[in-house]
Scaffold this active site. Structure first.
Site, PDB file in Angstrom:
ATOM      1  N   LYS A  82     -28.646 -62.357  98.134  1.00  0.00           N
ATOM      2  CA  LYS A  82     -29.028 -61.620  96.930  1.00  0.00           C
ATOM      3  C   LYS A  82     -28.034 -61.916  95.816  1.00  0.00           C
ATOM      4  O   LYS A  82     -26.819 -61.971  96.049  1.00  0.00           O
ATOM      5  CB  LYS A  82     -29.052 -60.118  97.251  1.00  0.00           C
ATOM      6  CG  LYS A  82     -29.517 -59.234  96.115  1.00  0.00           C
ATOM      7  CD  LYS A  82     -29.550 -57.793  96.589  1.00  0.00           C
ATOM      8  CE  LYS A  82     -30.041 -56.839  95.530  1.00  0.00           C
ATOM      9  NZ  LYS A  82     -30.104 -55.453  96.056  1.00  0.00           N
ATOM     10  N   SER A 157     -34.379 -53.370  95.127  1.00  0.00           N
ATOM     11  CA  SER A 157     -33.836 -54.426  94.299  1.00  0.00           C
ATOM     12  C   SER A 157     -33.596 -55.742  95.041  1.00  0.00           C
ATOM     13  O   SER A 157     -33.267 -56.751  94.428  1.00  0.00           O
ATOM     14  CB  SER A 157     -32.528 -53.968  93.665  1.00  0.00           C
ATOM     15  OG  SER A 157     -31.511 -53.795  94.636  1.00  0.00           O
ATOM     16  N   SER A 181     -33.206 -50.265  98.324  1.00  0.00           N
ATOM     17  CA  SER A 181     -33.254 -51.653  97.865  1.00  0.00           C
ATOM     18  C   SER A 181     -33.486 -52.692  98.947  1.00  0.00           C
ATOM     19  O   SER A 181     -33.815 -53.842  98.633  1.00  0.00           O
ATOM     20  CB  SER A 181     -31.972 -51.993  97.106  1.00  0.00           C
ATOM     21  OG  SER A 181     -31.905 -51.253  95.914  1.00  0.00           O
TER      22      SER A 181
END
Length: 194
Positions: A82, A157, A181
């Protein structure tokens, strides 16, 4: 094996096949890069691809297997990271124009540990700015789409991470979760998140 068969193997299955010389890390990385080239333009899971670095590490990993060296539990398994997670020498934007050109001087501990286990970083995945919302889009890289339905969101996210695994672009992905997330993209993309 067909490229798509390789791309949809689990991390455990990939590590086992590499360990037993039934597939090489070079073949795994190569198959994923072919699939990423074909699929990523549609879903936008990856914002930074580490193709050359991944190929180099895969060749080193294959040499270790052939020499009979002791292998880590994830030896030869590619993983995505990420874009909020620091990666030494690799741009980490956090999805923000403020950090569009930021390059960390050290890896986050999770990246260090995966590398120490023999895993191969293959790219950085998209995230909303600072991971602050439940959909994945930002002003630098745009929207990440759900691989099952391009009209839907992959969540957030860690939406790029979830989409990368669900679309067969990585068997393993680093995300982060403070309020859903990892859980949201996992449920939206039909994968397991921890």
């Amino acid at each position: 094996m067909r490229i798509d068969d390789v791309c949809f193997m689990s991390a455990v299955e990939t590590a086992e096949l590499v360990r037993h010389k039934k597939i090489s890390p070079v073949e795994v990385v190569g198959a994923l890069l072919v699939r990423i080239e074909r699929v990523n333009p549609k879903i936008n899971a990856y914002c930074t691809l580490l193709a050359d670095e991944a190929r180099t590490i895969a060749r080193e990993a294959e040499a270790s297997v052939m020499r009979g060296e002791k292998l880590g539990p994830l030896h030869g398994v590619p993983f995505s990271i990420k874009d909020l997670v620091f990666t030494k020498g690799i741009r980490t934007t956090g999805g923000s124009k403020i950090y569009e050109n930021f390059v960390p001087e050290a890896d986050a501990i999770v990246v260090e540990r995966l590398k120490a286990a023999g895993a191969i970083p293959i790219g950085k995945t998209n995230t909303p700015e600072f991971g602050y919302k439940g959909v994945t889009d930002n002003l630098i890289f745009g929207i990440t789409r759900n691989p099952w339905n391009l009209e839907r969101t992959s969540g957030g996210s860690s939406g790029g991470a979830g989409a990368s695994v669900a679309a067969g672009l990585a068997p393993l992905a680093i995300g982060s979760d403070g309020g859903g997330s990892i859980r949201i993209p996992s449920s939206f993309c039909g994968i397991f998140g921890l």
